[in-house]
Design a protein around this motif. Structure first.
Motif, short mmCIF file in Angstrom:
data_model
loop_
_atom_site.label_atom_id
_atom_site.label_comp_id
_atom_site.label_asym_id
_atom_site.label_seq_id
_atom_site.Cartn_x
_atom_site.Cartn_y
_atom_site.Cartn_z
N MET A 136 0.85 -1.04 0.03
CA MET A 136 -0.07 -0.15 -0.04
C MET A 136 0.90 1.35 -0.09
O MET A 136 2.06 1.26 0.48
CB MET A 136 -0.92 0.16 1.26
N SER A 137 0.41 2.42 -0.31
CA SER A 137 1.03 3.69 -0.59
C SER A 137 1.25 4.28 0.69
O SER A 137 0.61 3.92 1.85
CB SER A 137 0.32 4.60 -1.50
N GLU A 138 2.26 5.38 0.64
CA GLU A 138 2.59 6.23 1.93
C GLU A 138 1.44 7.17 1.92
O GLU A 138 0.94 7.63 0.89
CB GLU A 138 3.84 6.64 1.84
N LEU A 139 1.03 7.66 3.23
CA LEU A 139 -0.04 8.71 3.20
C LEU A 139 0.76 10.00 4.13
O LEU A 139 1.55 9.45 5.08
CB LEU A 139 -1.02 8.22 4.25
N VAL A 140 0.37 11.22 3.61
CA VAL A 140 0.80 12.09 4.51
C VAL A 140 -0.36 12.92 5.05
O VAL A 140 -1.27 13.32 4.52
CB VAL A 140 1.72 13.19 3.64
N PHE A 141 -0.11 13.29 6.46
CA PHE A 141 -1.18 13.83 7.05
C PHE A 141 -0.73 15.20 7.68
O PHE A 141 0.59 15.08 8.22
CB PHE A 141 -1.77 12.99 8.20
N GLU A 142 -1.35 16.05 7.71
CA GLU A 142 -0.84 17.58 7.96
C GLU A 142 -1.81 18.33 8.83
O GLU A 142 -2.92 18.29 8.75
CB GLU A 142 -0.54 18.38 6.83
N GLN A 143 -1.24 18.95 9.95
CA GLN A 143 -2.04 19.71 10.99
C GLN A 143 -1.53 20.82 11.13
O GLN A 143 -0.35 21.25 11.57
CB GLN A 143 -1.88 18.82 12.08
N PRO A 144 -2.37 22.01 10.73
CA PRO A 144 -1.72 23.31 11.14
C PRO A 144 -1.99 23.65 12.34
O PRO A 144 -2.72 23.12 13.17
CB PRO A 144 -2.79 24.35 10.38
N LEU A 145 -1.03 24.57 12.99
CA LEU A 145 -0.87 24.86 14.36
C LEU A 145 -1.25 26.41 14.76
O LEU A 145 -1.16 26.81 15.72
CB LEU A 145 0.46 24.64 14.99
N MET B 25 3.15 7.92 6.82
CA MET B 25 3.13 6.49 7.43
C MET B 25 2.65 5.79 6.23
O MET B 25 2.06 6.09 5.24
CB MET B 25 2.39 6.30 8.63
N ASP B 26 2.85 4.50 6.57
CA ASP B 26 2.37 3.61 5.49
C ASP B 26 0.84 3.22 5.58
O ASP B 26 0.54 2.91 7.03
CB ASP B 26 3.29 2.26 5.73
N ALA B 27 0.16 3.14 4.74
CA ALA B 27 -1.38 2.76 4.61
C ALA B 27 -1.36 1.46 5.37
O ALA B 27 -2.77 1.35 5.92
CB ALA B 27 -2.07 3.08 3.35
N SER B 28 -0.61 0.58 5.06
CA SER B 28 -0.93 -0.68 5.57
C SER B 28 -0.86 -0.77 7.42
O SER B 28 -1.32 -1.80 7.77
CB SER B 28 0.35 -1.67 5.30
N ALA B 29 -0.79 0.20 7.95
CA ALA B 29 -0.44 0.23 9.21
C ALA B 29 -1.86 0.23 9.97
O ALA B 29 -2.28 -0.22 11.09
CB ALA B 29 0.04 1.64 9.72
N GLY B 30 -3.01 0.35 9.20
CA GLY B 30 -4.22 0.35 9.62
C GLY B 30 -4.59 1.36 10.70
O GLY B 30 -6.06 1.18 11.34
N CYS B 31 -4.03 2.48 10.72
CA CYS B 31 -4.41 3.30 11.37
C CYS B 31 -4.22 4.78 11.08
O CYS B 31 -3.58 4.78 10.12
CB CYS B 31 -3.87 3.28 13.00
N TYR B 32 -4.84 5.71 11.57
CA TYR B 32 -4.11 7.32 10.87
C TYR B 32 -4.26 8.08 12.32
O TYR B 32 -4.86 7.91 13.47
CB TYR B 32 -5.59 7.83 10.31
N PRO B 33 -3.67 9.16 12.17
CA PRO B 33 -3.28 10.07 13.23
C PRO B 33 -4.18 11.13 13.39
O PRO B 33 -4.75 11.72 12.47
CB PRO B 33 -1.79 10.67 12.86
N THR B 34 -4.54 11.51 14.74
CA THR B 34 -5.33 12.70 14.98
C THR B 34 -4.11 13.61 15.60
O THR B 34 -3.69 13.23 16.93
CB THR B 34 -6.66 12.58 15.68
N ILE B 35 -3.99 14.87 15.32
CA ILE B 35 -3.15 15.71 15.62
C ILE B 35 -3.59 16.70 16.29
O ILE B 35 -4.44 17.44 15.65
CB ILE B 35 -2.08 16.23 14.63
#
Length: 244
Positions: free
Chosen positions: A1-10, A202-212
């Motif tokens: 699976m592909s890599e995912l990029v999550f961004e959180q503005p501060l 992170m890799d999409a295969s991790a099965g989770c996503y971040p909340t920042i």
């Protein structure tokens, strides 16, 4: 699976810039291929945002700050000559275009066709031909003609979207990814500098996503299992970039 990029503005400014960048990406997608009436959603959202907030003064301040920042020895040493010249020329041009007295998109507000579409599309299920016969007529025109007209509408916001793209590009370049580990699905950190953007790859295969979440110089990351929609207790390895 592909890599995912999550961004959180501060901060709120970067939050707005990211939203406008997202709309710009959608506009570009609709310019490349005929997506019928779906093209109006990002265009009308952009019209609404530009009417609600005048981003020009803040953008001009940020452009002037970055142009001054580009003159510092540290920045000149970190960029190659081509990169430095690119940002210098593009930001200078963007500053000139932003000084136009008319707010971006104000001419589209006087467009009767777009005004009708905007009014109707805010109501659920109003894309039928009896609700919007003018839309059905427009969609029946050849794609190259509609594409040209759509490009003309989008061009009213170029003076806004292009410098935002430049500022975000430079912001992302300000920090490189580093390895990080979230134990029991949680990670937090502090920075001596004020941060504007946190990026997680992170890799999409991790099965989770971040909340920042965070503000200025501190942030926290909770990883959530997608299938169960609850906090992960697993150890998660990821890449982290903290941008000033």
């Amino acid at each position: 699976m592909s890599e995912l990029v999550f961004e959180q503005p501060l901060n709120e400014k970067v939050r707005n810039y990211l939203r406008l960048e997202h709309l710009a990406e959608q506009l570009d997608t609709h310019l490349q291929q005929d997506h019928q009436q779906r093209c109006f959603s990002p265009l009308l959202s952009l019209c609404e945002l530009s009417e609600r907030c005048d981003f020009r003064s803040e953008l001009l301040q940020d452009i002037n700050k970055l142009l001054m920042h580009l003159k510092t020895p540290a920045v000149q040493a970190s960029l190659c000559q081509h990169q430095w010249q690119f940002f210098q020329e593009q930001l200078t041009l963007a500053r000139e275009l932003l000084q136009h007295p008319e707010r971006p998109g104000v001419q589209l507000k006087r467009n009767r066709f777009l005004a009708t579409i905007r009014q109707k599309l805010t109501m659920a299920g109003t894309c039928c031909n009896f609700d919007l016969p003018q839309l059905q007529y427009w969609l029946a025109q050849p794609w190259d003609e509609r594409q040209q007209q759509y490009q003309q509408w989008v061009s009213h916001f170029h003076c806004l979207l292009h410098p935002i793209s430049l500022l975000l590009q430079f912001t992302r370049m300000s920090s490189e990814y580093r390895q990080a580990v979230a134990h029991a699905g949680f990670y937090h950190d502090n920075s001596p500098n004020n941060l504007s953007l946190v990026r997680v790859k992170m890799d999409a295969s991790a099965g989770c996503y971040p909340t920042i979440s965070g503000h200025r110089n501190r942030f926290a990351i909770h990883f959530v299992q997608f299938d169960q929609q609850k906090h992960s207790q697993q150890t998660v390895q990821f890449l982290l970039a903290t941008c000033s």
